[in-house]
Write a protein that holds these residues in place. Structure first.
Motif, PDB file in Angstrom:
ATOM      1  N   PRO A  44       0.807  -1.224   0.000  1.00  0.00           N
ATOM      2  CA  PRO A  44       0.000   0.000   0.000  1.00  0.00           C
ATOM      3  C   PRO A  44       0.833   1.264   0.000  1.00  0.00           C
ATOM      4  O   PRO A  44       0.399   2.290  -0.537  1.00  0.00           O
ATOM      5  CB  PRO A  44      -0.834  -0.119   1.289  1.00  0.00           C
ATOM      6  CG  PRO A  44      -0.111  -1.096   2.142  1.00  0.00           C
ATOM      7  CD  PRO A  44       0.576  -2.031   1.217  1.00  0.00           C
ATOM      8  N   PHE A  45       2.054   1.238   0.572  1.00  0.00           N
ATOM      9  CA  PHE A  45       2.898   2.423   0.555  1.00  0.00           C
ATOM     10  C   PHE A  45       3.290   2.780  -0.876  1.00  0.00           C
ATOM     11  O   PHE A  45       3.192   3.937  -1.297  1.00  0.00           O
ATOM     12  CB  PHE A  45       4.166   2.189   1.389  1.00  0.00           C
ATOM     13  CG  PHE A  45       3.912   2.090   2.866  1.00  0.00           C
ATOM     14  CD1 PHE A  45       2.770   2.616   3.438  1.00  0.00           C
ATOM     15  CD2 PHE A  45       4.834   1.463   3.693  1.00  0.00           C
ATOM     16  CE1 PHE A  45       2.532   2.516   4.803  1.00  0.00           C
ATOM     17  CE2 PHE A  45       4.609   1.366   5.066  1.00  0.00           C
ATOM     18  CZ  PHE A  45       3.449   1.897   5.612  1.00  0.00           C
ATOM     19  N   ILE A  46       3.756   1.788  -1.621  1.00  0.00           N
ATOM     20  CA  ILE A  46       4.136   2.028  -3.012  1.00  0.00           C
ATOM     21  C   ILE A  46       2.925   2.445  -3.831  1.00  0.00           C
ATOM     22  O   ILE A  46       2.981   3.381  -4.633  1.00  0.00           O
ATOM     23  CB  ILE A  46       4.780   0.767  -3.616  1.00  0.00           C
ATOM     24  CG1 ILE A  46       6.137   0.502  -2.958  1.00  0.00           C
ATOM     25  CG2 ILE A  46       4.941   0.902  -5.126  1.00  0.00           C
ATOM     26  CD1 ILE A  46       6.777  -0.805  -3.377  1.00  0.00           C
ATOM     27  N   ASP A  47       1.808   1.741  -3.602  1.00  0.00           N
ATOM     28  CA  ASP A  47       0.596   2.026  -4.372  1.00  0.00           C
ATOM     29  C   ASP A  47       0.163   3.475  -4.186  1.00  0.00           C
ATOM     30  O   ASP A  47      -0.197   4.158  -5.154  1.00  0.00           O
ATOM     31  CB  ASP A  47      -0.513   1.079  -3.920  1.00  0.00           C
ATOM     32  CG  ASP A  47      -1.720   1.136  -4.832  1.00  0.00           C
ATOM     33  OD1 ASP A  47      -1.529   1.085  -6.059  1.00  0.00           O
ATOM     34  OD2 ASP A  47      -2.844   1.236  -4.323  1.00  0.00           O
ATOM     35  N   GLY A  48       0.214   3.950  -2.935  1.00  0.00           N
ATOM     36  CA  GLY A  48      -0.230   5.315  -2.679  1.00  0.00           C
ATOM     37  C   GLY A  48       0.598   6.351  -3.414  1.00  0.00           C
ATOM     38  O   GLY A  48       0.052   7.298  -3.996  1.00  0.00           O
ATOM     39  N   SER A  49       1.925   6.187  -3.419  1.00  0.00           N
ATOM     40  CA  SER A  49       2.776   7.199  -4.032  1.00  0.00           C
ATOM     41  C   SER A  49       2.896   7.035  -5.544  1.00  0.00           C
ATOM     42  O   SER A  49       2.986   8.021  -6.281  1.00  0.00           O
ATOM     43  CB  SER A  49       4.173   7.168  -3.396  1.00  0.00           C
ATOM     44  OG  SER A  49       4.759   5.896  -3.521  1.00  0.00           O
ATOM     45  N   ILE A  50       2.867   5.801  -6.023  1.00  0.00           N
ATOM     46  CA  ILE A  50       3.074   5.581  -7.451  1.00  0.00           C
ATOM     47  C   ILE A  50       1.860   6.016  -8.268  1.00  0.00           C
ATOM     48  O   ILE A  50       1.985   6.525  -9.378  1.00  0.00           O
ATOM     49  CB  ILE A  50       3.432   4.098  -7.722  1.00  0.00           C
ATOM     50  CG1 ILE A  50       4.155   3.936  -9.049  1.00  0.00           C
ATOM     51  CG2 ILE A  50       2.194   3.202  -7.686  1.00  0.00           C
ATOM     52  CD1 ILE A  50       4.721   2.547  -9.260  1.00  0.00           C
ATOM     53  N   VAL A  51       0.662   5.830  -7.714  1.00  0.00           N
ATOM     54  CA  VAL A  51      -0.548   6.203  -8.439  1.00  0.00           C
ATOM     55  C   VAL A  51      -0.693   7.721  -8.518  1.00  0.00           C
ATOM     56  O   VAL A  51      -1.205   8.259  -9.513  1.00  0.00           O
ATOM     57  CB  VAL A  51      -1.785   5.553  -7.786  1.00  0.00           C
ATOM     58  CG1 VAL A  51      -3.082   6.086  -8.399  1.00  0.00           C
ATOM     59  CG2 VAL A  51      -1.732   4.042  -7.970  1.00  0.00           C
ATOM     60  N   ASN A  52      -0.228   8.451  -7.501  1.00  0.00           N
ATOM     61  CA  ASN A  52      -0.315   9.907  -7.541  1.00  0.00           C
ATOM     62  C   ASN A  52       0.397  10.474  -8.763  1.00  0.00           C
ATOM     63  O   ASN A  52      -0.076  11.424  -9.386  1.00  0.00           O
ATOM     64  CB  ASN A  52       0.291  10.507  -6.269  1.00  0.00           C
ATOM     65  CG  ASN A  52      -0.583  10.295  -5.054  1.00  0.00           C
ATOM     66  OD1 ASN A  52      -1.733   9.860  -5.179  1.00  0.00           O
ATOM     67  ND2 ASN A  52      -0.056  10.579  -3.883  1.00  0.00           N
ATOM     68  N   VAL A  53       1.551   9.903  -9.118  1.00  0.00           N
ATOM     69  CA  VAL A  53       2.292  10.369 -10.287  1.00  0.00           C
ATOM     70  C   VAL A  53       1.557  10.008 -11.572  1.00  0.00           C
ATOM     71  O   VAL A  53       1.646  10.728 -12.574  1.00  0.00           O
ATOM     72  CB  VAL A  53       3.712   9.760 -10.286  1.00  0.00           C
ATOM     73  CG1 VAL A  53       4.474  10.154 -11.542  1.00  0.00           C
ATOM     74  CG2 VAL A  53       4.476  10.207  -9.050  1.00  0.00           C
ATOM     75  N   ALA A  54       0.804   8.922 -11.554  1.00  0.00           N
ATOM     76  CA  ALA A  54       0.097   8.465 -12.748  1.00  0.00           C
ATOM     77  C   ALA A  54      -1.255   9.145 -12.957  1.00  0.00           C
ATOM     78  O   ALA A  54      -1.860   8.995 -14.028  1.00  0.00           O
ATOM     79  CB  ALA A  54      -0.102   6.944 -12.691  1.00  0.00           C
ATOM     80  N   LEU A  55      -1.753   9.871 -11.955  1.00  0.00           N
ATOM     81  CA  LEU A  55      -3.109  10.430 -12.050  1.00  0.00           C
ATOM     82  C   LEU A  55      -3.326  11.334 -13.272  1.00  0.00           C
ATOM     83  O   LEU A  55      -4.365  11.223 -13.931  1.00  0.00           O
ATOM     84  CB  LEU A  55      -3.457  11.178 -10.766  1.00  0.00           C
ATOM     85  CG  LEU A  55      -3.854  10.303  -9.567  1.00  0.00           C
ATOM     86  CD1 LEU A  55      -4.133  11.173  -8.350  1.00  0.00           C
ATOM     87  CD2 LEU A  55      -5.075   9.451  -9.890  1.00  0.00           C
ATOM     88  N   PRO A  56      -2.397  12.256 -13.597  1.00  0.00           N
ATOM     89  CA  PRO A  56      -2.640  13.065 -14.807  1.00  0.00           C
ATOM     90  C   PRO A  56      -2.772  12.214 -16.069  1.00  0.00           C
ATOM     91  O   PRO A  56      -3.630  12.500 -16.927  1.00  0.00           O
ATOM     92  CB  PRO A  56      -1.405  13.977 -14.862  1.00  0.00           C
ATOM     93  CG  PRO A  56      -0.958  14.092 -13.435  1.00  0.00           C
ATOM     94  CD  PRO A  56      -1.215  12.726 -12.854  1.00  0.00           C
TER      95      PRO A  56
END
Length: 479
Positions: A44-56
């Protein structure tokens, strides 16, 4: 609530930090438990930060609105926040290793859905599944770690766990940006699958089973009411923050969500010690203060880590990879410092670091007001990230240790789940309030960002005051 030290156990059980709990087989080497906890909780730590960069990229590819993008984030955070307490309680009763492995499996399968079916509907369903899996694995990975060590070794282990999580969080945005640019946004979810498989194998072969004896009923009604309450509050805040004027549906959802949370508290009071969130945990001022501090600090941090990479990509001309690289110093600083801070907190207490840490985060947030369309990374963006990182170094490991120290060891899973739930709820509500900011673009996005920064800084300053005035008793009990 009194804290049961490992030294209070019978001599023959002195090496077992969780007295009175059932363990299957012999105790594994604590180092393997630490490795397992690191890989499991990194999901979940990786998921939280990695998806933020992918949102745009997700928003552009799926032609999603600002509200829909909020739900890509909230679909993960909502069940994670609502069910973390239940996940800890299930582990205490049915076995922390068993519930941990179920959580890893659910998380991995949900990641496959997000990667293999790149539609908005499948993405939101998969993100919800990731949240459910995370709620099962997070509190139990930390509870297993907590039970494998004692004394200063426990503080160092928790610090190592926090540092490893920070390091994975450092690599994740950079890796996510590269994956988005090189392949496409589904690749960020493919990355989670082998990590989940490794965590599952380590739990299967290297971790011992631990559970609290007793046949207390599982609090499904509490979990359902908490989930519905948080869903109503999140939906209401998302709708109300999306635009101007009064949104009747949003206001109605908010009122219904608050009412359901009142129902949840009534259920928990009636269930007593078998509740998902035993209200007895809040019998001491320190436990209340720790969770208030967690809510404020992690709420602000969750909003920042969502909006900053979004701002850099959408309005400052950064590529996804460069945006991930830009925020990389933040988790690197936490990764380098948290291991040592865990041991220091065991010796000097938690009140001072949990006051100075949030205060430093406040200073770092105010430095973020220097960020603008033509900002220099080295003089305007980096100083803010560094100061925020230093503040979180002081706070992360001591906060985790303090939560464990404030309750009896037999409630370690429940307490860990509660505190994780509070931190995720803070981020959930903060992101739900970001609709107006996420709907902006170009130079207007900077104006919305500045308003959000002031709100975040107010929250972290309140967290610092909570640490100073609310944790005196916890440090006094050490002497």
């Amino acid at each position: 609530m009194s804290h049961q030290s490992p030294h209070d156990c019978a001599p023959e059980a002195a090496s077992d930090a969780n007295c009175g709990e059932d363990r299957g087989g012999e105790q594994s080497a604590p180092q393997w438990v630490l490795v397992m906890a690191v890989f499991a909780s990194s999901l979940p730590f990786i998921d939280g930060s990695i998806v933020n960069v992918a949102l745009p990229a997700i928003r552009a590819d799926l032609d999603a609105s600002a509200a829909e993008i909020q739900w890509v984030y909230n679909a993960f955070t909502l069940p994670l926040a609502a069910l973390l307490m239940l996940g800890g309680a299930l582990g205490d009763r049915f076995g922390r290793r068993r519930v941990l492995m179920i959580g890893i499996a659910v998380f991995g399968l949900s990641s496959l859905l997000c990667a293999a079916v790149p539609t908005l509907e499948a993405l939101i369903v998969g993100r919800a599944g990731q949240g459910i899996g995370g709620a099962l694995l997070l509190p139990n990975s930390l509870a297993l770690l907590n039970g494998a060590f004692s004394g200063e070794a426990r503080g160092r282990a928790v610090g190592t766990w926090a540092a490893a999580g920070a390091i994975s969080g450092a690599v994740a945005p950079l890796a996510g940006g590269w994956l988005v640019e090189t392949f496409a946004w589904p690749a960020v979810f493919w990355l989670l699958v082998p990590i989940g498989a490794l965590a599952f194998a380590l739990a299967w072969f290297k971790a011992d089973e631990v559970k609290r004896p007793g046949e207390a009923a599982t609090d499904y009604t509490g979990a359902a009411s908490a989930t519905l309450g948080l869903a109503g509050i999140t939906l209401g805040l998302t709708l109300l923050s999306a635009g101007g004027g009064v949104d009747v549906a949003g206001f109605g959802a908010l009122v219904a969500g608050i009412a359901m949370m009142v129902v949840f508290l009534a259920i928990e009071r009636r269930k007593g010690d078998v509740a998902m969130m035993p209200l007895a945990l809040f019998g001491g001022a320190c436990v209340v203060s720790l969770n208030v501090l967690t809510f404020l600090l992690y709420g602000a941090l969750g909003a920042l880590l969502l909006i900053l990479p979004y701002l850099l990509i959408e309005s400052a001309g950064y590529s996804p990879t460069m945006a991930g690289l830009a925020i990389m110093p933040f988790p690197v600083i936490i990764g380098l410092g948290s291991r040592y801070m865990g041991g220091i907190a065991e010796r000097v207490g938690v009140r001072l670091p949990l006051t100075i840490g949030p205060a430093l985060v406040t200073v770092g947030l105010l430095l973020a007001l220097r960020i603008g369309p033509e900002s220099s990374y080295w003089t305007d963006i980096l100083p803010s990230i560094v100061v925020i990182g230093l503040g979180m170094v002081l706070a992360v490991a001591p906060l985790t240790s303090a939560v464990m120290a404030a309750v009896e060891d037999s409630y370690a899973g429940t307490a860990s789940g509660l505190n994780n739930a509070v931190s995720r709820t803070g981020g959930l509500i903060a992101v739900a309030l970001m609709g107006g900011v996420l709907s902006l673009s170009g130079p207007d996005l900077f104006g919305g960002f500045y308003g959000a920064v002031y709100a975040m800084a107010a929250a972290t300053f309140a967290a610092a005051l909570t640490g100073w005035f609310g944790l005196r008793q916890l440090d006094a009990e050490r002497t």
